[in-house]
Design an enzyme around this catalytic site. Structure first.
Site: not given
Length: 292
Positions: A44, A272
């Site tokens: 990711s 993230h």
């Protein structure tokens, strides 16, 4: 960088510079310079999961953005990109399908591939997800006091990195070299999620107990060290994000951070990189590779 990839980059740069100096347009031979064949692999952090817009060529399950660092790197270098990054990927998904209709990532590698980039290892053994969930839950229960996560889990996560993740990284990079023997391979470290020490007010965004902030920081240090060692052992370029991302962690102000926090963030996938983080990763990769 392998000779073939170096020659392609250098030839294109010299042709462009020479023509610009003469004030001439590029002839057909310069226009036809073959672009670098670039394959982006990884999890990711490479897919840019949580950043919009989504990549229309990717499975929705991968949550891949068209603004991830591979796309930015391809734009900067004129490379022809095959992006097979996918949120949640582990090293096992290099050789196994992650989701129905999503091919093993190594299927994208060819014998004439020029450039390969990746981030990987953070999801192996639930290193990131397991630690963040465990420490976040413990932090909530302790109201941010003490080091409940460290007290409960001790060396479990770091032992998994040394004994399981590192060998998997070694094997993966070795296989990439076998499948694409002429490629320059660059593996990026992970930008800092937590600061060096607990920051006042960060508990509201990242519910980690004050004593567990250095615990998570040490865990990420161990992971990045494993990535660096695997790169060195297998002739790959290690893109070090440790220095560049200092002060841009999830506890930093919104206009400074590269990683979005659990609460009050902007990404639809927390913890993230945001768009600025992906851009910074692209910039560091360009510097390490000497391209773009």
């Amino acid at each position: 960088m392998p000779v073939r990839a170096q020659h392609r980059v250098a030839a294109a740069a010299l042709a462009t510079a020479g023509l610009a100096a003469l004030g001439l347009g590029a002839p057909a031979s310069a226009q036809a310079t073959e672009p670098l064949d670039y394959v982006a692999l990884g999890d990711s952090y490479s897919a840019g999961s949580g950043v919009l817009p989504l990549d229309p060529d990717a499975s929705l399950l991968c949550a891949r953005t068209s603004k991830n660092y591979p796309h930015l790197l391809a734009e900067a270098t004129g490379a022809e990109l095959r992006d097979v990054t996918c949120g949640g990927a582990t090293t096992s998904h290099f050789t196994e399908s992650q989701y129905p209709g999503v091919a093993p990532q190594f299927d994208a590698l060819k014998s004439d591939t020029d450039l390969v980039t990746l981030t990987i290892g953070g999801n192996d053994n639930n290193t990131f997800i397991g630690a963040i969930l465990a420490c976040g839950s413990a932090g909530v229960l302790s109201l941010g006091q003490g080091s409940p996560c460290k007290d409960a889990w001790g060396d479990k996560f770091t032992d998994d990195i040394r004994n399981k993740t590192l060998p998997a990284l070694q094997k993966s990079l070795k296989t990439i070299r076998q499948k694409s023997p002429h490629a320059e391979v660059a593996i990026l470290g992970y930008p800092w999620i937590m600061p060096k020490a607990s920051v006042s007010g960060c508990y509201l965004k990242m519910p980690i107990a004050k004593g567990d902030v250095p615990y998570l920081r040490d865990l990420q240090t161990e992971l990045n060290s494993a990535v660096e060692k695997a790169a060195a052992d297998n002739g790959a370029t290690y893109v070090d994000l440790n220095t560049a991302s200092e002060g841009h962690d999830a506890c930093a102000p919104a206009d400074k951070r590269w990683i979005e926090p659990v609460l009050f963030g902007t990404n639809f996938v927390p913890v993230h990189p945001n768009a600025a983080g992906e851009a910074a990763m692209a910039a560091e990769a360009k510097k390490a590779l000497g391209v773009g």
